[in-house]
Design an enzyme around this catalytic site. Structure first.
Site, mmCIF file in Angstrom:
data_model
loop_
_atom_site.group_PDB
_atom_site.id
_atom_site.type_symbol
_atom_site.label_atom_id
_atom_site.label_comp_id
_atom_site.label_asym_id
_atom_site.label_seq_id
_atom_site.Cartn_x
_atom_site.Cartn_y
_atom_site.Cartn_z
ATOM 1 N N VAL A 11 49.977 13.508 16.700
ATOM 2 C CA VAL A 11 50.902 12.636 16.881
ATOM 3 C C VAL A 11 51.675 13.113 17.236
ATOM 4 O O VAL A 11 52.875 12.631 18.191
ATOM 5 C CB VAL A 11 50.975 12.169 14.881
ATOM 6 C CG1 VAL A 11 52.331 11.196 14.907
ATOM 7 C CG2 VAL A 11 49.998 11.218 15.518
ATOM 8 N N ASP A 30 58.294 23.324 15.931
ATOM 9 C CA ASP A 30 57.225 23.674 15.466
ATOM 10 C C ASP A 30 57.084 24.523 14.544
ATOM 11 O O ASP A 30 57.877 25.759 15.437
ATOM 12 C CB ASP A 30 55.481 23.192 16.175
ATOM 13 C CG ASP A 30 54.138 23.242 15.437
ATOM 14 O OD1 ASP A 30 53.863 21.705 15.110
ATOM 15 O OD2 ASP A 30 53.813 23.868 14.539
ATOM 16 N N GLU A 148 52.134 6.003 12.662
ATOM 17 C CA GLU A 148 51.808 5.474 14.426
ATOM 18 C C GLU A 148 50.134 4.903 14.056
ATOM 19 O O GLU A 148 49.598 5.380 12.973
ATOM 20 C CB GLU A 148 51.545 7.004 14.247
ATOM 21 C CG GLU A 148 51.516 7.742 15.266
ATOM 22 C CD GLU A 148 52.041 6.423 16.735
ATOM 23 O OE1 GLU A 148 53.011 6.291 16.884
ATOM 24 O OE2 GLU A 148 50.804 5.772 17.546
ATOM 25 N N PHE A 149 49.670 4.682 14.725
ATOM 26 C CA PHE A 149 48.582 3.968 14.811
ATOM 27 C C PHE A 149 47.845 4.749 15.649
ATOM 28 O O PHE A 149 46.501 3.715 15.974
ATOM 29 C CB PHE A 149 48.573 2.402 15.117
ATOM 30 C CG PHE A 149 49.315 1.949 13.782
ATOM 31 C CD1 PHE A 149 48.873 1.256 13.016
ATOM 32 C CD2 PHE A 149 51.274 1.645 13.753
ATOM 33 C CE1 PHE A 149 49.369 0.593 11.614
ATOM 34 C CE2 PHE A 149 52.069 0.745 12.273
ATOM 35 C CZ PHE A 149 50.897 1.162 11.436
ATOM 36 N N LYS A 204 49.857 1.178 7.059
ATOM 37 C CA LYS A 204 49.171 2.137 7.310
ATOM 38 C C LYS A 204 47.813 2.280 7.364
ATOM 39 O O LYS A 204 46.800 2.591 7.889
ATOM 40 C CB LYS A 204 50.212 3.716 7.686
ATOM 41 C CG LYS A 204 48.971 4.911 8.493
ATOM 42 C CD LYS A 204 49.097 4.860 9.908
ATOM 43 C CE LYS A 204 48.458 5.708 10.088
ATOM 44 N NZ LYS A 204 47.024 5.509 11.685
ATOM 45 N N GLY A 253 26.052 3.496 13.051
ATOM 46 C CA GLY A 253 25.841 5.161 13.387
ATOM 47 C C GLY A 253 25.627 6.505 12.403
ATOM 48 O O GLY A 253 25.251 5.828 11.306
ATOM 49 N N CYS A 260 42.185 11.449 9.944
ATOM 50 C CA CYS A 260 42.687 10.229 9.325
ATOM 51 C C CYS A 260 41.843 9.167 8.647
ATOM 52 O O CYS A 260 42.090 8.853 7.673
ATOM 53 C CB CYS A 260 42.945 9.181 10.791
ATOM 54 S SG CYS A 260 44.365 10.311 11.259
ATOM 55 N N LYS A 263 40.900 11.361 4.835
ATOM 56 C CA LYS A 263 41.538 11.009 4.064
ATOM 57 C C LYS A 263 42.500 10.048 3.862
ATOM 58 O O LYS A 263 42.985 9.921 2.563
ATOM 59 C CB LYS A 263 41.819 12.486 4.815
ATOM 60 C CG LYS A 263 43.917 12.424 5.757
ATOM 61 C CD LYS A 263 44.575 13.048 6.458
ATOM 62 C CE LYS A 263 45.277 12.248 6.735
ATOM 63 N NZ LYS A 263 46.365 11.320 7.407
#
Ligand SMILES: NC(=O)c1ccc[n+]([C@@H]2O[C@H](COP(=O)([O-])OP(=O)(O)OC[C@H]3O[C@@H](n4cnc5c(N)ncnc54)[C@H](O)[C@@H]3O)[C@@H](O)[C@H]2O)c1
Length: 434
Positions: A11, A30, A148-149, A204, A253, A260, A263
Site C-alpha cells: 500500500v 520505512d 485504501e481499496f 473498509k 474454488g 487482507c 485478517k
C-alpha cells in the site's frame, strides 16, 4: 504538496508512487533498512505489475525519494500517510502497534499543523485512539481516516482510478487539504466521500467482508453441488445474471487468501465482540474459507491411492495471480497437507518461486516451466489462475505424466476438453469427469 508516506509495503509504495505521479513530492519512510536500500538502487521489494517503471520515472523526476529517517519524514510532509501493517493477532484482532508507533513518533516530533492520514486498515475507534495520543503530546497534528481499496496485482490502476475516495475527518480544513492531496483524481470526478472517522474506518471492513462473504457463499453452494451432483459453474453463471447479484466474486474454488480478507473479516468479528455483539455470519464466512483451502486434498489423496501415485505438481502458489505474495495462500496449506501425507511435491509459479523456497526449502522441488513441472507426476493441482495456465497444451502435458489427474482449484478448465486428452478432471463443486 510535500507528502510523507510511512511504510513501503504494497500500500505504501503504490500510494507514494501514485501520489508522485499525480505531481506531489513524496518521501517514503520505512524502518526496514534493506528494503529502503534496495529501492534507493531502483530495485523493487516485491512484484507488482508496472511498479518498477512508475517508481523509476518518479525517482528520476525527483518527485519520489526513500529514507529510514523518521524525523526527516515527519518534518518533510504537509500531510503524512500511515501505511504500515496491521497484521492479525492470535485471537483475531488487528495488531495496531505499528500504527500507534507512527502516531507516537509524529506526536513527539511534528512542530506545526499537519494531517496524519491513516491508510492502514484499522478497526473503527482507532482514529479516536490516535487523536488521544496526539492530544497527550499537545500536538498540532490532526488525524484523518482514508482507507485504501487497491487490489494487489492491479494496485497501480486501482490507486490511479479508485471508485471512491473515503475520508473521515473532524474539520473542514482537513477535508479541504485532502481534496488538494487527491486533486488530480477529484477533477476526474472520482467520488470524494466526507464523513466521521468511525464510518470511514468501518467502510473498509464492510467492503472487504462483503466480498469475502460472496466468495464463501459461492463456495458453500459449490460444496452442496458436490453432494447433489449439480454444477456450480452453471449455477454461478445463472445467478450472476441477476443484476442484484452480479457475476463478480462468484468463482467457486479453494478459497481466498492474501493479507487482507482473512485478517479483516476476523478483525471485524473481534471488534464486534469487544462491543458485545457476536458477528456469527462473518465468523462463519472465515471458517468456511479456512476449510475450503484444503477441501480438495482428501479427493487428491484418494485418487492418488487408486493409481498408486507418488508425485503431485502444483501450478501456482501465490494467493492470486500477478502477485508473489504467499500470505494466507491456499497453496501453502495444500503443500503442507500433501507433504504430511508423504507425497513428493513439484511446484511451478511464474513469480512466487523464491517466496515458496523461503517457506519450504528443500522439502519440495521447484520447476522453472509448466512443461518441466509435470515430468513423471501423477497429478496436477491448479492452485492460482495465472493467465499462462489457461492455454496449456494438455496433449503435450499428458505425454510427460505418469498418471493423468487434474484438480482444478479455480474451475478455469472445461472438463470435456480435459477428458478428450484422457485426463481425469475434478473441479470444485462440479464433480469429476473420467
Ligand atoms: N496489501 C493490500 O492489498 C492492501 C489493500 C488495502 C489495504 N491494505 C492495508 O494497508 C496496510 C499495509 O498493508 P501492506 O500490505 O502494504 O503491508 P506490508 O506488510 O506489505 O508493509 C508494511 C510496511 O510498513 C513498514 N513499517 C512498519 N512499521 C513502520 C514504521 N514505524 N515506520 C515506517 N515503516 C514501518 C514495514 O517495514 C513494511 O515495509 C494494512 O493495514 C493492510 O491491511 C492492504
Amino acid at each position: 504538496m510535500n507528502i510523507t508516506v510511512f511504510g513501503t509495503g504494497y500500500v505504501g509504495l503504490v500510494t507514494g508512487a501514485a501520489l508522485a505521479e499525480l505531481g506531489h513530492k513524496v518521501l517514503c519512510i520505512d524502518i526496514d533498512q534493506e528494503k529502503i536500500s534496495k529501492m534507493q538502487q531502483g530495485m523493487m521489494p516485491f512484484y507488482e505489475p508496472g511498479m518498477e517503471d512508475l517508481v523509476k520515472r518518479n525517482t528520476q523526476k525527483n518527485r519520489l525519494d526513500f529514507s529510514t529517517n523518521q524525523e526527516e519524514g515527519i518534518a518533510f510532509g504537509e500531510v503524512i500517510f500511515t501505511c504500515v501493517g496491521t497484521p492479525m493477532q492470535e485471537e483475531g484482532s488487528a495488531d495496531l502497534q505499528y500504527v500507534l508507533a507512527v502516531t507516537e513518533a509524529v506526536a513527539k516530533h511534528a512542530k506545526r499543523h499537519k494531517l496524519l492520514i491513516n491508510k492502514s486498515t484499522v478497526p473503527p475507534g482507532t482514529a479516536v485512539k490516535c487523536a488521544e495520543i496526539l492530544k497527550q503530546h499537545n500536538s498540532p497534528v490532526e488525524i484523518v481516516s482514508n482507507p485504501e481499496f487497491l487490489k494487489q496485482g492491479n494496485a497501480i490502476y486501482d490507486c490511479m482510478h479508485p471508485d471512491k475516495i473515503v475520508v473521515g475527518a473532524k474539520s473542514e480544513e482537513a477535508f479541504a487539504i485532502m481534496r488538494r492531496v487527491y486533486h488530480g483524481l477529484v477533477k476526474t470526478y472520482v467520488p470524494f466521500l466526507e464523513m466521521d472517522w468511525q464510518t470511514a474506518e468501518m467502510i473498509k471492513y464492510a467492503n472487504n467482508s462483503f466480498l469475502a462473504t460472496k466468495i464463501s457463499f459461492i463456495n458453500e453452494i459449490a460444496n452442496i453441488c458436490t453432494v447433489t451432483g449439480a454444477d456450480v459453474h452453471l449455477v454461478a453463471k445463472a445467478i450472476g445474471m441477476d443484476y442484484r447479484i452480479s457475476p463478480k466474486f462468484l468463482n467457486a474454488g479453494i478459497g481466498y487468501g492474501g493479507s487482507c480478507f482473512p485478517k479483516d473479516v476476523t478483525a471485524l468479528v473481534h471488534t464486534a465482540a469487544s462491543g458485545g455483539y457476536q458477528a456469527e455470519l462473518l465468523q462463519q464466512v472465515h471458517e468456511t474459507n479456512e476449510r475450503q483451502k484444503t477441501m480438495l486434498v482428501p479427493q487428491i489423496i484418494s485418487a492418488l491411492q487408486q493409481v498408486d501415485g507418488k508425485q503431485v505438481t502444483l501450478w501456482g502458489v501465490s494467493f492470486k495471480p500477478k502477485t508473489s505474495d504467499l500470505r494466507g495462500a491456499p497453496g501453502v496449506e495444500i503443500i503442507k497437507e500433501l507433504l504430511d501425507a508423504g507425497y513428493n511435491i513439484v511446484v511451478y509459479d511464474p513469480i512466487a518461486l523464491e517466496e515458496t523456497k523461503r517457506l519450504f526449502g528443500d522439502k519440495i522441488l521447484y520447476s522453472s516451466s509448466i512443461e518441466n513441472s509435470v515430468v513423471n507426476s501423477d497429478a496436477i493441482v491448479l492452485v492460482t489462475e495465472w493467465d499462462e495456465f489457461r492455454n496449456v497444451d494438455f496433449g503435450k502435458i499428458a505425454q510427460q505424466m505418469s498418471n493423468k489427474l487434474l484438480f482444478d482449484g479455480r474451475n478455469i478448465y472445461e472438463p470435456e476438453m480435459l477428458r478428450e486428452e484422457k485426463f481425469t478432471y475434478c473441479g470444485v463443486g462440479r464433480g469429476c469427469v473420467h
